[in-house]
Structure formats: C-alpha cells, structure tokens
Write a protein that holds these residues in place. Structure first.
Motif, PDB file in Angstrom:
ATOM      1  N   ASP A   1      -3.120   5.685   0.223  1.00  0.00           N
ATOM      2  CA  ASP A   1      -3.973   6.316   1.228  1.00  0.00           C
ATOM      3  C   ASP A   1      -5.053   7.148   0.540  1.00  0.00           C
ATOM      4  N   GLY A   2      -5.785   7.935   1.329  1.00  0.00           N
ATOM      5  CA  GLY A   2      -6.895   8.695   0.778  1.00  0.00           C
ATOM      6  C   GLY A   2      -6.485   9.734  -0.237  1.00  0.00           C
ATOM      7  N   ASN A   3      -5.216  10.135  -0.223  1.00  0.00           N
ATOM      8  CA  ASN A   3      -4.702  11.102  -1.191  1.00  0.00           C
ATOM      9  C   ASN A   3      -3.985  10.442  -2.361  1.00  0.00           C
ATOM     10  N   GLY A   4      -4.027   9.113  -2.411  1.00  0.00           N
ATOM     11  CA  GLY A   4      -3.377   8.397  -3.494  1.00  0.00           C
ATOM     12  C   GLY A   4      -1.899   8.150  -3.289  1.00  0.00           C
ATOM     13  N   TYR A   5      -1.380   8.460  -2.082  1.00  0.00           N
ATOM     14  CA  TYR A   5       0.044   8.299  -1.820  1.00  0.00           C
ATOM     15  C   TYR A   5       0.341   6.899  -1.294  1.00  0.00           C
ATOM     16  N   ARG A   6       1.396   6.295  -1.802  1.00  0.00           N
ATOM     17  CA  ARG A   6       1.841   4.982  -1.352  1.00  0.00           C
ATOM     18  C   ARG A   6       3.199   5.145  -0.670  1.00  0.00           C
ATOM     19  N   ARG A   7       3.268   4.826   0.595  1.00  0.00           N
ATOM     20  CA  ARG A   7       4.519   4.957   1.317  1.00  0.00           C
ATOM     21  C   ARG A   7       5.537   3.923   0.841  1.00  0.00           C
ATOM     22  N   PRO A   8       6.781   4.334   0.643  1.00  0.00           N
ATOM     23  CA  PRO A   8       7.817   3.382   0.219  1.00  0.00           C
ATOM     24  C   PRO A   8       8.344   2.569   1.396  1.00  0.00           C
ATOM     25  N   GLY A   9       9.141   1.573   1.090  1.00  0.00           N
ATOM     26  CA  GLY A   9       9.777   0.753   2.104  1.00  0.00           C
ATOM     27  C   GLY A   9      11.270   0.691   1.887  1.00  0.00           C
ATOM     28  N   LEU A  10      11.981   0.151   2.888  1.00  0.00           N
ATOM     29  CA  LEU A  10      13.434   0.052   2.826  1.00  0.00           C
ATOM     30  C   LEU A  10      13.925  -1.385   2.785  1.00  0.00           C
TER      31      LEU A  10
ATOM     32  N   THR B   1      21.241 -14.756 -18.360  1.00  0.00           N
ATOM     33  CA  THR B   1      20.014 -14.350 -19.028  1.00  0.00           C
ATOM     34  C   THR B   1      19.377 -13.254 -18.189  1.00  0.00           C
ATOM     35  N   THR B   2      18.581 -12.422 -18.813  1.00  0.00           N
ATOM     36  CA  THR B   2      18.015 -11.259 -18.134  1.00  0.00           C
ATOM     37  C   THR B   2      16.517 -11.424 -17.927  1.00  0.00           C
ATOM     38  N   VAL B   3      16.071 -11.103 -16.734  1.00  0.00           N
ATOM     39  CA  VAL B   3      14.651 -11.065 -16.395  1.00  0.00           C
ATOM     40  C   VAL B   3      14.347  -9.631 -15.971  1.00  0.00           C
ATOM     41  N   THR B   4      13.408  -9.008 -16.623  1.00  0.00           N
ATOM     42  CA  THR B   4      13.102  -7.603 -16.339  1.00  0.00           C
ATOM     43  C   THR B   4      11.713  -7.458 -15.736  1.00  0.00           C
ATOM     44  N   GLY B   5      11.511  -6.314 -15.099  1.00  0.00           N
ATOM     45  CA  GLY B   5      10.217  -6.020 -14.513  1.00  0.00           C
ATOM     46  C   GLY B   5      10.021  -4.528 -14.366  1.00  0.00           C
ATOM     47  N   PRO B   6       8.775  -4.105 -14.177  1.00  0.00           N
ATOM     48  CA  PRO B   6       8.493  -2.669 -14.047  1.00  0.00           C
ATOM     49  C   PRO B   6       8.851  -2.164 -12.659  1.00  0.00           C
ATOM     50  N   PHE B   7       9.162  -0.884 -12.572  1.00  0.00           N
ATOM     51  CA  PHE B   7       9.452  -0.308 -11.259  1.00  0.00           C
ATOM     52  C   PHE B   7       9.134   1.178 -11.288  1.00  0.00           C
ATOM     53  N   THR B   8       8.943   1.724 -10.086  1.00  0.00           N
ATOM     54  CA  THR B   8       8.759   3.154  -9.895  1.00  0.00           C
ATOM     55  C   THR B   8      10.020   3.702  -9.258  1.00  0.00           C
ATOM     56  N   ALA B   9      10.684   4.621  -9.915  1.00  0.00           N
ATOM     57  CA  ALA B   9      11.947   5.159  -9.427  1.00  0.00           C
ATOM     58  C   ALA B   9      11.711   6.073  -8.225  1.00  0.00           C
TER      59      ALA B   9
ATOM     60  N   SER C   1       8.682  -3.809   4.351  1.00  0.00           N
ATOM     61  CA  SER C   1       8.578  -2.776   5.371  1.00  0.00           C
ATOM     62  C   SER C   1       7.948  -1.520   4.769  1.00  0.00           C
ATOM     63  N   ILE C   2       7.389  -0.698   5.639  1.00  0.00           N
ATOM     64  CA  ILE C   2       6.876   0.618   5.257  1.00  0.00           C
ATOM     65  C   ILE C   2       7.603   1.648   6.104  1.00  0.00           C
ATOM     66  N   ASP C   3       8.311   2.544   5.451  1.00  0.00           N
ATOM     67  CA  ASP C   3       9.088   3.551   6.145  1.00  0.00           C
ATOM     68  C   ASP C   3       8.171   4.621   6.726  1.00  0.00           C
ATOM     69  N   GLY C   4       8.649   5.282   7.772  1.00  0.00           N
ATOM     70  CA  GLY C   4       7.892   6.369   8.392  1.00  0.00           C
ATOM     71  C   GLY C   4       7.869   6.212   9.892  1.00  0.00           C
ATOM     72  N   ASN C   5       7.308   7.189  10.564  1.00  0.00           N
ATOM     73  CA  ASN C   5       7.156   7.146  12.009  1.00  0.00           C
ATOM     74  C   ASN C   5       5.760   6.668  12.382  1.00  0.00           C
ATOM     75  N   LYS C   6       5.622   6.190  13.635  1.00  0.00           N
ATOM     76  CA  LYS C   6       4.306   5.774  14.109  1.00  0.00           C
ATOM     77  C   LYS C   6       3.334   6.944  13.956  1.00  0.00           C
TER      78      LYS C   6
ATOM     79  N   THR D   1       2.937  -6.822  -9.953  1.00  0.00           N
ATOM     80  CA  THR D   1       3.540  -5.909  -8.998  1.00  0.00           C
ATOM     81  C   THR D   1       2.709  -5.855  -7.719  1.00  0.00           C
ATOM     82  N   TYR D   2       3.415  -5.881  -6.582  1.00  0.00           N
ATOM     83  CA  TYR D   2       2.781  -5.831  -5.263  1.00  0.00           C
ATOM     84  C   TYR D   2       3.259  -4.565  -4.563  1.00  0.00           C
ATOM     85  N   ARG D   3       2.279  -3.696  -4.246  1.00  0.00           N
ATOM     86  CA  ARG D   3       2.625  -2.390  -3.706  1.00  0.00           C
ATOM     87  C   ARG D   3       1.825  -2.097  -2.446  1.00  0.00           C
ATOM     88  N   THR D   4       2.342  -1.151  -1.654  1.00  0.00           N
ATOM     89  CA  THR D   4       1.620  -0.657  -0.491  1.00  0.00           C
ATOM     90  C   THR D   4       0.318  -0.013  -0.945  1.00  0.00           C
ATOM     91  N   PRO D   5      -0.818  -0.314  -0.319  1.00  0.00           N
ATOM     92  CA  PRO D   5      -2.068   0.334  -0.702  1.00  0.00           C
ATOM     93  C   PRO D   5      -1.977   1.851  -0.583  1.00  0.00           C
TER      94      PRO D   5
END
Length: 377
Positions: A235-244, A177-185, A262-267, A229-233
């Motif tokens: 930032d001030g420019n509306g950008y949400r950092r992705p994770g791996l 059986t299939t369970v679907t959900g929304p996603f951002t590509a 996780s949230i990808d990126g450098n310190k 859906t649970y997403r990274t908050p």
C-alpha cells in the motif's frame, strides 16, 4: 463424463449437474474434536460414492492425530465415522491430500503432521493402517515430480523448505530431495503445491507462507530454476497485508493453472487475489477481488457444471463460507455468503464434491469440532 477439481485433484462429476451455485443451510457432522483441521472429499471406500475424509489433530499430549472417514451410504446419509489413528503428536496442524498413490485405481490418503506423512492406502473398501514417512511435515501434496509415472509426496517441511519424497516401485518413500525458497517470517502458514505453473507440461513446486508464495519451475533435466516470489502489492505506506490460505486452479478459463491467495483483514481490506498464468508463467501483479471479512482457506472447483472453475473461501471467525462463480469472461463474479458455525483459520478447511448424491458438487467445510455440508441447490 466431465471433470472438476475437488480439493486439489480431478474428480468425476455426473453429466447434467449444472446448477446456480446456491446452497441449502449447513448441516453438520460431529468429529468429537476441537482439533478438526482438514477435510477432503473422495471415494475411499471403493463404492463409487464420495466420502468425507477429515484430518484431526491431537488436542493434548496423550493423543495422536487421526483420520476420520465419514462414508457416504447408499441413501446418501452419514453415520458415525471410522477413526484411523495416525502418528502425529500435539499441535501437529494436520493437512490432507488424496490421490491414487500406488496406481491400483483406488483413492488413497496422505496426512501430514509433526511426525511426518501418514500414507493410508485403500485396501478392500477401506483405508489401511497408516505407513509413516518420517520427518516433520506442515503440508503435503501428491504429484509425479520424477517423471516415472508414480506419484511422489511433496512435503512442506517448514517455511522455505519443501521435500520431494520419490515413490519407489514398492510404493515406499525412503529418501527425499530438498527444494528451498525465500520467505518472510511472521505468519505461521505453510502450504505446498505441485502444478504446471508455466505451461511447459512439467510439474513445478510452490510454497505459500502467509506473506507470499515462492515458485520454482522444473527444468527439462529435472532440476529447478531460481525462485520467483509472488506477493500482495504494497500500500501507500509500503505495507503488504498477509494471507491465511492459497489454492491453485484455472479461475481465468484459459486452461492454465493460476495461483489464488487470500488477504486477511476486515472490509474493505479483505480480498482474494489471482496471479493469472500467462505465456511463460504467473503474472507478478494480481487481479484483486473484494472479499467478506478475514478471508482464510480457499478451494477451487467447478460448482455449476459449466466447465469453469469457481472459488470458495472460508472466513476466519466470521461464521461464513463464500463462493465466487467464474464468469464467461474469465473473471470472478461477486461473492455470495453462506452461514457456517465455527469457521476458523485452517488453510485446508474446504473441499468440493457431490456428498449428497444428487449429481451437484457440494461444499464441505471445517467447523471447529465438526464439519459442515453445504448442499448445492
């Protein structure tokens, strides 16, 4: 006997195994393949010792995916692995899950690949040849979603689509059986989880897709509620950092399963975030912890024997695996780092279990063409 979560399932830990969460320098086991993508720790040889199970992708069009079993010997050493050929072709990005699938008291293995899910049942102290459940699979989890006492296969077919293959009385998986959900590509991550995420004792379905995680709660009648859906908050420019990577486990000490991503990126942008489970479900706003650069794959488990689950993080291209110990307050302490050569972006890159035979849980990590053992001191 106490229990610890080892690579997504409850495993025994010897009493008196308390330690401080520090590790000896990494030791390595060569896999012979740059397609080393996944690792689990489980007794798949039936001798009571934890073995290291590795998922290897095909690295060119003439090969197929395979499972490597590094069997722990009586002296706790490891010789050459046993290779079991699977069905996945090139660029499968294989993942692993371990559990007693057929209810015979022995731990079995499932490996997802481009061909579907290879199920390897343990028979007479070894893993038998894989039985293919066909249909492209990006990830696999094992849990009883039908309520009949038999574990089912929960398969991430693609971003936004999870398939539940119900196990029959003959231990086959003929239909889904299939369970679907929304996603951002935009981020090629597909991880599936089956866990009680709202405290009603029913197993729910979640899929992490890089830009967030959607969760559908299972109702009493077996259907699923609408996706949350649970997403990274932003930032001030509306950008949400992705994770791996993502993981589930009780990292807040209240007996409820939480979602960690996780949230990808450098310190200072790298981080891990905890969507803590409260009454009725996961919090929509996460608790965020600073991380070493490029946080990627995650695993949750009790490293110190204090009954609290800790967090281990792999850091893509930064030669590092870090550990966060859970404090008595239900928060994570600051991370400590451990050098591991060849750490990559694999979502299924870490496992926890006593692979050195001293009663203390160790960490095993994917390391390019090998796996690294971090022995806990």
């Amino acid at each position: 006997m106490t229990l610890a979560v080892v690579a997504g399932m409850a495993m025994p830990v010897r009493a008196g195994a308390a330690s401080g969460g520090t590790f000896a320098p990494a030791q390595y086991l060569a896999t012979g393949s740059t397609g080393t993508n996944a690792v689990e720790v489980a007794d798949v040889t039936g001798d009571g010792r934890f073995d290291i199970v590795v998922g290897v992708d095909a690295v060119d069009n003439t090969q197929t995916s395979s499972v490597l079993v590094f069997a722990q010997q009586a002296d706790h050493s490891y010789g050459a692995p046993t290779r079991i050929i699977g069905h996945g072709g090139y660029n499968s990005d294989v993942r692993l899950a371990v559990a007693d699938i057929d209810g015979d008291g022995r731990t079995d293995v499932a490996m997802s690949s481009s061909a579907g899910v290879d199920v390897l049942f343990q028979r007479s102290g070894r893993l038998a040849a894989p039985v293919l459940v066909p249909g492209s699979a990006g990830d696999v989890a094992i849990e009883d979603l039908t309520g009949d006492g038999r574990p089912d296969l929960v398969v991430g077919a693609r971003q936004g689509e999870v398939r539940v293959y119900a196990q029959t009385a003959t231990h086959a998986f003929p239909a889904y059986t299939t369970v679907t959900g929304p996603f951002t590509a935009g981020v090629p991550v597909n991880q599936v989880f089956a866990a009680d995420l709202n405290g009603d004792a029913r197993i729910d379905v979640a899929q992490f897709y890089g830009h967030g995680t959607w969760v559908r709660l299972r109702r009493a009648d077996g259907s699923y509620g609408p996706a949350t859906t649970y997403r990274t908050p932003a930032d001030g420019n509306g950008y949400r950092r992705p994770g791996l990577g993502a993981a589930v486990g009780d990292v807040t000490g209240d007996g409820r399963v939480d979602l960690v991503t996780s949230i990808d990126g450098n310190k200072p942008n790298a981080a891990v975030q905890v969507f803590a489970q409260g009454t009725g479900g996961l919090a929509t706003a996460p608790n965020t912890y600073p991380a070493y650069d490029c946080a990627a794959g995650l695993v949750v488990g009790d490293l110190t024997g204090d009954g609290r689950e800790d967090l281990v993080v792999a850091h893509n291209s930064w030669l590092t695996v870090s550990a966060y110990l859970q404090r008595s307050t239900g928060t994570l302490g600051g991370y400590t780092t451990n050098r591991v050569d060849g750490v990559g972006p694999q979502a299924d890159a870490l496992a926890i279990g006593d692979v050195t035979g001293d009663g203390k849980p160790d960490v095993v990590a994917v390391a390019y063409d090998k796996v690294a053992i971090l022995r806990q001191l």
